[in-house]
Design a protein around this motif. Sequence first.
Motif, PDB file in Angstrom:
ATOM      1  N   VAL A  64       0.857  -1.176   0.000  1.00 13.09           N
ATOM      2  CA  VAL A  64       0.000   0.000   0.000  1.00 13.09           C
ATOM      3  C   VAL A  64       0.901   1.238   0.000  1.00 13.09           C
ATOM      4  N   PRO A  65       1.066   1.898  -1.164  1.00 16.27           N
ATOM      5  CA  PRO A  65       1.854   3.127  -1.186  1.00 16.27           C
ATOM      6  C   PRO A  65       1.003   4.323  -0.755  1.00 16.27           C
ATOM      7  N   ILE A  66       1.618   5.234  -0.023  1.00 21.13           N
ATOM      8  CA  ILE A  66       0.965   6.480   0.395  1.00 21.13           C
ATOM      9  C   ILE A  66       1.833   7.606  -0.164  1.00 21.13           C
ATOM     10  N   LEU A  67       1.423   8.145  -1.300  1.00 23.75           N
ATOM     11  CA  LEU A  67       2.273   9.081  -2.031  1.00 23.75           C
ATOM     12  C   LEU A  67       1.690  10.484  -2.054  1.00 23.75           C
ATOM     13  N   LEU A  68       2.582  11.449  -1.983  1.00 25.71           N
ATOM     14  CA  LEU A  68       2.230  12.848  -2.132  1.00 25.71           C
ATOM     15  C   LEU A  68       2.695  13.274  -3.520  1.00 25.71           C
ATOM     16  N   ASN A  69       1.783  13.816  -4.321  1.00 22.65           N
ATOM     17  CA  ASN A  69       2.087  14.182  -5.703  1.00 22.65           C
ATOM     18  C   ASN A  69       2.356  15.674  -5.818  1.00 22.65           C
ATOM     19  N   PHE A  70       3.411  16.009  -6.563  1.00 26.41           N
ATOM     20  CA  PHE A  70       3.766  17.395  -6.867  1.00 26.41           C
ATOM     21  C   PHE A  70       3.686  17.579  -8.376  1.00 26.41           C
ATOM     22  N   TYR A  71       3.203  18.713  -8.802  1.00 29.50           N
ATOM     23  CA  TYR A  71       3.133  19.045 -10.228  1.00 29.50           C
ATOM     24  C   TYR A  71       3.938  20.324 -10.468  1.00 29.50           C
ATOM     25  N   PRO A  72       5.277  20.207 -10.650  1.00 23.20           N
ATOM     26  CA  PRO A  72       6.096  21.407 -10.821  1.00 23.20           C
ATOM     27  C   PRO A  72       5.810  22.148 -12.131  1.00 23.20           C
ATOM     28  N   ILE A  73       5.502  21.404 -13.188  1.00 23.50           N
ATOM     29  CA  ILE A  73       5.079  21.981 -14.463  1.00 23.50           C
ATOM     30  C   ILE A  73       3.938  21.141 -15.017  1.00 23.50           C
ATOM     31  N   LYS A  74       3.254  21.704 -15.981  1.00 26.38           N
ATOM     32  CA  LYS A  74       2.131  20.988 -16.577  1.00 26.38           C
ATOM     33  C   LYS A  74       2.624  19.673 -17.190  1.00 26.38           C
ATOM     34  N   LYS A  75       1.908  18.593 -16.958  1.00 28.53           N
ATOM     35  CA  LYS A  75       2.142  17.240 -17.469  1.00 28.53           C
ATOM     36  C   LYS A  75       3.253  16.477 -16.744  1.00 28.53           C
ATOM     37  N   LEU A  76       3.980  17.099 -15.822  1.00 25.21           N
ATOM     38  CA  LEU A  76       5.030  16.410 -15.070  1.00 25.21           C
ATOM     39  C   LEU A  76       4.585  16.243 -13.619  1.00 25.21           C
ATOM     40  N   MET A  77       4.630  14.979 -13.132  1.00 30.33           N
ATOM     41  CA  MET A  77       4.239  14.693 -11.756  1.00 30.33           C
ATOM     42  C   MET A  77       5.407  14.018 -11.039  1.00 30.33           C
ATOM     43  N   ILE A  78       5.738  14.511  -9.862  1.00 31.30           N
ATOM     44  CA  ILE A  78       6.752  13.905  -9.010  1.00 31.30           C
ATOM     45  C   ILE A  78       6.047  13.440  -7.744  1.00 31.30           C
ATOM     46  N   SER A  79       6.277  12.178  -7.363  1.00 32.89           N
ATOM     47  CA  SER A  79       5.625  11.586  -6.196  1.00 32.89           C
ATOM     48  C   SER A  79       6.673  11.097  -5.217  1.00 32.89           C
ATOM     49  N   ALA A  80       6.354  11.178  -3.937  1.00 28.55           N
ATOM     50  CA  ALA A  80       7.243  10.668  -2.893  1.00 28.55           C
ATOM     51  C   ALA A  80       6.400  10.267  -1.691  1.00 28.55           C
ATOM     52  N   GLY A  81       6.886   9.265  -0.965  1.00 27.26           N
ATOM     53  CA  GLY A  81       6.190   8.853   0.239  1.00 27.26           C
ATOM     54  C   GLY A  81       6.548   7.445   0.667  1.00 27.26           C
ATOM     55  N   PRO A  82       5.944   6.982   1.740  1.00 27.98           N
ATOM     56  CA  PRO A  82       6.218   5.633   2.238  1.00 27.98           C
ATOM     57  C   PRO A  82       5.334   4.585   1.555  1.00 27.98           C
ATOM     58  N   GLU A  83       5.777   3.341   1.657  1.00 27.64           N
ATOM     59  CA  GLU A  83       4.985   2.199   1.203  1.00 27.64           C
ATOM     60  C   GLU A  83       5.028   1.148   2.303  1.00 27.64           C
ATOM     61  N   ILE A  84       3.877   0.637   2.662  1.00 24.78           N
ATOM     62  CA  ILE A  84       3.776  -0.403   3.678  1.00 24.78           C
ATOM     63  C   ILE A  84       3.439  -1.702   2.967  1.00 24.78           C
ATOM     64  N   GLY A  85       4.243  -2.726   3.198  1.00 26.24           N
ATOM     65  CA  GLY A  85       4.025  -4.016   2.550  1.00 26.24           C
ATOM     66  C   GLY A  85       3.974  -5.135   3.567  1.00 26.24           C
ATOM     67  N   TYR A  86       3.231  -6.182   3.232  1.00 21.89           N
ATOM     68  CA  TYR A  86       3.129  -7.354   4.092  1.00 21.89           C
ATOM     69  C   TYR A  86       3.464  -8.591   3.255  1.00 21.89           C
TER      70      TYR A  86
END
Length: 110
Positions: free
Chosen positions: A21-43
């Motif tokens: 289960v990824p929990i990502l925060l999305n950033f859009y620095p310019i139109k059409k470009l998305m940068i994501s970062a965050g934790p992922e919890i796996g079992y």
Amino acid sequence: MIKGSRVGNDTTDYKFNFLSVPILLNFYPIKKLMISAGPEIGYLLNAKNIVNDSTKVKIHDVYDNRLEISGIISASYSISFFADLGVRYNRAFTSLSGNDVTLKREDLFS
């Protein structure tokens, strides 16, 4: 999600099946470009050791820790309304086992 590795040239394959289960925060620095970062919890649901003679051995009970915490960073570019092109990097912070006797390794990460 299936994660795995090959040990030796082609003698043994490890296959790990995770529910992630990824929990990502999305950033859009310019139109059409998305940068994501965050934790992922796996079992860890299942782990198999597949030897080159097609023998499958379930090894999920060997691992001390079934919960995995990792971090993700990704970037994607929107080519069209229906298609994106992206890359993702995932790094585990927790280890599955303190000592793997089969591989003779300590701190085994998936």
